[in-house]
Scaffold this active site. Sequence first.
Site, PDB file in Angstrom:
ATOM      1  N   ASN B 131      42.526  35.190  40.481  1.00  0.00           N
ATOM      2  CA  ASN B 131      42.299  36.631  40.373  1.00  0.00           C
ATOM      3  C   ASN B 131      42.048  36.937  38.897  1.00  0.00           C
ATOM      4  OD1 ASN B 131      42.511  39.385  40.194  1.00  0.00           O
ATOM      5  ND2 ASN B 131      44.586  39.523  41.017  1.00  0.00           N
ATOM      6  N   CYS B 134      42.193  41.009  35.922  1.00  0.00           N
ATOM      7  CA  CYS B 134      43.339  41.616  35.255  1.00  0.00           C
ATOM      8  C   CYS B 134      43.162  41.483  33.753  1.00  0.00           C
ATOM      9  CB  CYS B 134      44.617  40.969  35.736  1.00  0.00           C
ATOM     10  SG  CYS B 134      44.512  39.227  35.701  1.00  0.00           S
ATOM     11  N   LYS B 169      37.823  34.703  42.286  1.00  0.00           N
ATOM     12  CA  LYS B 169      37.620  36.033  42.879  1.00  0.00           C
ATOM     13  C   LYS B 169      37.115  36.983  41.809  1.00  0.00           C
ATOM     14  CE  LYS B 169      39.990  39.670  45.442  1.00  0.00           C
ATOM     15  NZ  LYS B 169      41.224  40.014  46.148  1.00  0.00           N
TER      16      LYS B 169
HETATM   17  C1  LIG Z   1      47.755  47.296  48.192  1.00  0.00           C
HETATM   18  C2  LIG Z   1      46.773  46.296  47.684  1.00  0.00           C
HETATM   19  C3  LIG Z   1      47.211  45.229  46.901  1.00  0.00           C
HETATM   20  C4  LIG Z   1      46.320  44.291  46.408  1.00  0.00           C
HETATM   21  N1  LIG Z   1      46.782  43.251  45.651  1.00  0.00           N
HETATM   22  C5  LIG Z   1      45.907  42.291  45.213  1.00  0.00           C
HETATM   23  C6  LIG Z   1      46.371  41.164  44.484  1.00  0.00           C
HETATM   24  O1  LIG Z   1      47.572  41.000  44.230  1.00  0.00           O
HETATM   25  N2  LIG Z   1      45.460  40.244  44.078  1.00  0.00           N
HETATM   26  C7  LIG Z   1      44.110  40.347  44.357  1.00  0.00           C
HETATM   27  O2  LIG Z   1      43.350  39.471  44.003  1.00  0.00           O
HETATM   28  N3  LIG Z   1      43.663  41.411  45.064  1.00  0.00           N
HETATM   29  C8  LIG Z   1      44.518  42.385  45.488  1.00  0.00           C
HETATM   30  N4  LIG Z   1      44.043  43.442  46.229  1.00  0.00           N
HETATM   31  C9  LIG Z   1      42.605  43.532  46.508  1.00  0.00           C
HETATM   32  C10 LIG Z   1      42.250  42.965  47.883  1.00  0.00           C
HETATM   33  O3  LIG Z   1      42.597  41.606  47.997  1.00  0.00           O
HETATM   34  C11 LIG Z   1      40.777  43.153  48.193  1.00  0.00           C
HETATM   35  O4  LIG Z   1      40.009  42.410  47.274  1.00  0.00           O
HETATM   36  C12 LIG Z   1      40.334  44.593  48.117  1.00  0.00           C
HETATM   37  O5  LIG Z   1      41.332  45.429  48.653  1.00  0.00           O
HETATM   38  C13 LIG Z   1      39.017  44.862  48.832  1.00  0.00           C
HETATM   39  O6  LIG Z   1      39.099  44.541  50.205  1.00  0.00           O
HETATM   40  P1  LIG Z   1      39.419  45.636  51.354  1.00  0.00           P
HETATM   41  O7  LIG Z   1      38.458  46.757  51.158  1.00  0.00           O
HETATM   42  O8  LIG Z   1      39.231  44.895  52.626  1.00  0.00           O
HETATM   43  O9  LIG Z   1      40.811  46.074  51.144  1.00  0.00           O
HETATM   44  C14 LIG Z   1      44.929  44.413  46.716  1.00  0.00           C
HETATM   45  C15 LIG Z   1      44.498  45.465  47.515  1.00  0.00           C
HETATM   46  C16 LIG Z   1      45.384  46.404  48.007  1.00  0.00           C
HETATM   47  C17 LIG Z   1      44.881  47.522  48.870  1.00  0.00           C
END
Ligand SMILES: Cc1cc2nc3c(=O)[nH]c(=O)nc-3n(C[C@H](O)[C@H](O)[C@H](O)COP(=O)(O)O)c2cc1C
Lengths: 259, 307
Positions: B131, B134, B169
Amino acid sequence: MKCSERKIIGNEKLGKDYYLLKYESQFSEKSIVPGQFISISLNSEAMVLRRPFSIFDVNSNVVSVFYKKVGKGTCILAEKKKGELINVLEVLGKGFSFYDKDRSLAVVSGGIGVAPLYFLAKRLRSMEKDVFIYLGARTELELFFEDDLKKMGCSVCVTTDDGSKNICGTVCCGLEPDCEKNNFDRIYACGPKPMLKAVAGVADKANILCEVSMEEVMGCGFGVCLGCAVKIKTKETNPIYKMVCKDGPVFDSQEIDWE
Amino acid sequence: MNDNSIDLTCDLFGMKLKNPVLTASGTFGVGKDFQDFYDINVLGGIVTKTITMNKRDGNKPPRICETRSGIINSIGIQNPGAEKFIKENKEWFSQIKTKLIISVSGNTEEEYAEICALLKEKLEFDAVELNVSCPNIKKGGVSFGEDPDSVERIVRQVKKRTGVYVITKLSPWTHLVKKVAQSAESAGSNALAATNTIPAISVDVKTFKSRIGNVTGGLSGPAIKPVSQKIFYDIVSAVQIPVIGIGGIETAEDALEYIILGAAAVEIGSANMYNPFASKEILDGIEKYLKENNYKSLIEVKGKFSG
Ligand SMILES: Cc1cc2nc3c(=O)[nH]c(=O)nc-3n(C[C@H](O)[C@H](O)[C@H](O)COP(=O)(O)O)c2cc1C
Ligand SMILES: Cc1cc2nc3c(=O)[nH]c(=O)nc-3n(C[C@H](O)[C@H](O)[C@H](O)COP(=O)(O)OP(=O)(O)OC[C@H]3O[C@@H](n4cnc5c(N)ncnc54)[C@H](O)[C@@H]3O)c2cc1C
Ligand code: FES
């Protein structure tokens, strides 16, 4: 934890913007702890997240939810009719705790906070505890269940912010003078955060244990998104967060960082 | 395989998935809680919540707010730190019978390789997902994912030190996204995943404050699908390695759109939060679509976008 379409048995309007929803649950009265909650999906294009609601009452497998219309989701919910299906995620969170040695208990409610406390009072009365309810509302029109709680055998003290009924002031105006008199073993409270903070203060001063039911905006409702964080008191410099949906919604009032 | 069964397997050049449905980091925990709803082993794999070397407390609340068809979150990568994460979940992970992908992040470029080395030593898993969305603390908070050179160094170090299967990612928040993708590829990333959330804000007109404690957060959910898909499309045409599609997938049709654009697999995020069956329903829906349209395998539709 189960998630399924449940049949609505009733969705009655109890007052301006206040409703009582009843549905056929997959859980029974015995398996639910007062203070636990459910989460409803409204399958609407306008919103994605579920909406959490406390369990107001359970009779065999019929769960009741007392809710206030405040926005999109609750407006859609208010339109639901008997016989329709709603998608419910149940039963969530950790409820209030019970202690055999407790005799005299204060149950403090602010506004819609009465929602989990009705079922709590019922459970406490079934254990033959002495239950003193402090029922606070903005006005008399937003005051509900006074008579039902009295019928259960609870002693009920009503306060209204505008003085339209009984004591004019916050619930603490009713609670504080009673703390010594009634020798409370424990206080249970639910309501807006400033009220909970005040109740926690009263409890601390009177040296009474206190459990509060907290609210935070929720993502999942079962501990996977880490969205519903509440700040916990700590002596360390780093903050500590717990999850309202999984560690709570009921917390020991001394655990919460009220700042 | 009997005649009417559909081949859903995906070859990610070095990792084979039994089907294309993975869960996105941060929306599925470590998968355990979803066992109440269905057997998570039917999925192609799970991606766990991002971990860092040291514990992270997370951001101040509110951490979530809903916007039209979307969710803004600012969790702040709350996690117990790599050592404790391994200890707490080792037993559970040993029971998982699908691909286990561990999401990793760092405060510095070096931290990524350090965590991956620790994971390799102490845990059995199939891949890491880096990831990179950040902030790089050494560079005043600009995210690693906005800097192609930084991503290149991170991936290279992880590959060199551990040799594990790496998915990078990508952040959607850079006009250099194709360059970043190519840097990851040339540094040896086995696959890419696109995209992470899109930076966002929501203002409360009653309080004049942000609805998010940390002021800004990342947007996810159905609202971001067309944007994520466009960025995904740009990336897929810029690299040779497999790309996993993420962003706004709520239904099988959403997932198929990514697959038709060339996705080697998909990750389901926010939908898991509001519909705990989402990932399984999407998997069943993909199979149904293929069956109904007389396809024998996923490969017959993958990348068949005709412009
Ligand atoms: C509550 C929440 C927590 C997330 N935490 C992370 C994380 O810790 N690491 C990461 O790479 N992406 C994190 N994401 C991003 C998701 O993995 C994803 O890339 C993003 O939400 C887009 O996909 P979606 O539209 O299907 O949710 C988070 C998303 C949400 C909603
Ligand atoms: C554990 C828990 C138990 C709850 N139990 C009950 C209950 O028994 N009865 C009941 O009526 N409500 C309860 N709530 C609050 C309820 O979830 C919200 O009122 C509801 O989600 C609002 O949805 P909406 O779509 O109508 O409002 P939205 O359109 O989402 O928001 C409209 C306005 O409502 C307010 N609001 C939104 N969410 C919340 C929230 N979580 N808490 C407080 N205010 C909010 C905001 O000020 C917002 O501007 C509970 C909340 C939690 C976390
Ligand atoms: S709402 Fe997701 S962790 Fe509490």
